[in-house]
Design a protein around this motif. Sequence first.
Motif, PDB file in Angstrom:
ATOM      1  N   ALA A  91      -0.944   1.242  -1.466  1.00  0.00           N
ATOM      2  CA  ALA A  91      -0.746   2.105  -2.631  1.00  0.00           C
ATOM      3  C   ALA A  91       0.619   2.787  -2.595  1.00  0.00           C
ATOM      4  N   ILE A  92       1.048   3.213  -1.414  1.00  0.00           N
ATOM      5  CA  ILE A  92       2.354   3.856  -1.291  1.00  0.00           C
ATOM      6  C   ILE A  92       3.462   2.891  -1.718  1.00  0.00           C
ATOM      7  N   ILE A  93       3.354   1.656  -1.278  1.00  0.00           N
ATOM      8  CA  ILE A  93       4.375   0.665  -1.636  1.00  0.00           C
ATOM      9  C   ILE A  93       4.402   0.436  -3.145  1.00  0.00           C
ATOM     10  N   SER A  94       3.223   0.259  -3.743  1.00  0.00           N
ATOM     11  CA  SER A  94       3.198  -0.027  -5.178  1.00  0.00           C
ATOM     12  C   SER A  94       3.676   1.156  -6.006  1.00  0.00           C
ATOM     13  N   GLN A  95       3.369   2.389  -5.565  1.00  0.00           N
ATOM     14  CA  GLN A  95       3.867   3.571  -6.273  1.00  0.00           C
ATOM     15  C   GLN A  95       5.388   3.619  -6.224  1.00  0.00           C
TER      16      GLN A  95
END
Length: 452
Positions: free
Chosen positions: A303-307
């Motif tokens: 999720a951190i990467i996609s955000q």
Amino acid sequence: MTEIVKVLVMTVAIAAVMCGMATGQEATPAQLQARARALLQLLVDGDFTSAENSFDSTMRTALPKAQLRLAWQQLTTEAGPYQRELAIETSPTGGYEVVVITCRFEKQTIAAKIVYNAQSQVSGLFFSPAEAAAPKEPAQESVPEYIHPAAFEEKDVVVGAAPWALPATLSMPKGKGPFPAVVLVHGSGPNDRDETIGPNKVFRDLAWGLASQGVAVLRYEKRTREHRDQLKDLKNFTVEQEVLEDARAAVKELRDTQGIAKDRVFVLGHSEGGYLAPRLAASDPDIAGIIMMAGLARTIEDAIISQTQYLAAQGGAGDEAQKQQLHAIQAEAEKIRNVKPGETGTIFHAPASYWIDLKNYDPVVTAEKLRMPILILQGERDYQVTMKDDFTRWKTGLNSHSNVTFKSYPGLNHLFMSGEGPSLPAEYARPNHVSSDVVQDIAHWVQQQNAR
């Protein structure tokens, strides 16, 4: 105001988990005001590299210069160019020093709130309309139409016991009980009991809205906010200490409260709280049901990467600094994937023990084994927990389960507040309220669940 150590751009979901205070010689209020003025001038001048250099490590990860540039651009698009300073003040809050500069932009007066840690580094940054930033009496505050203050009353209570006792608020419907009740479990970071984000109070809206419709609600200060100093030295820190132990204590508090239907105590988790709700329910099958609002269905590192990718794309993803930031985050994510039991050190500002504990946790697989009622809610404009990557995964895993209800809301963001166009962090700084449809749906669902 209590929104300390959150940032205007909430890119990194876990960045503030272990934001303990350090010690050192503190700057005077006059020195901090000079630093705050200098930071504001750097933003006006477009020198985002120098501005980023004033941030602490958590802020540098959560708000790198590429996202800082985007946030400033969003602000000046709405408020117009910066013109002048109107006022400045400094106040201590929760072990931090907060400098508020009231600024005149061409179209609007804005309060710039800059939070400093003990090393005079920037630990939080907010921009909000000056009117929203000013303290107001409760009777003067804007409240949505679904809140009826005459229908409920509130009292202060305590969740848990020493050394982790937490101040809390119980919103209790008036009239003859016993009432169904909901525990509110926070998203990531050191949240207050209202889950205050900029001028918005997600959990207060939910508590007052549900209590107006006959559902008692318990909300409490998060342990990482109330006891941040004690947590610094805690060995083997995991989500048990961050979230789950206190959520269980809150459930117990409601069951022990006169006027509450003990077999109708539900748990509502938002964001990280939604992600962990199945794990909480698995440990206490007597919970009447769980409500997941924007509950992550993936790993936190994904999720951190996609955000980060989403925000970079919104700002024009060709910037070399953005690419370097993404590579750094991807490298940290790879460390999480490869972490082994017994490892020490920190990854993404949380100890290795935190990630080791989550390594084998799959919220969807855990929820598949639950037999209690489950309500899964999703804002369709949410870029932090998304329709494509999260809500679809929940539906794929649980769609055949008769105990699960799904609902998504066009136009709502991660806070379940309305907006238009692609969701961006700047909208979290605009005063808003949780959608009435969401409050109505939760209240109706809770009331429809029979005692277990």
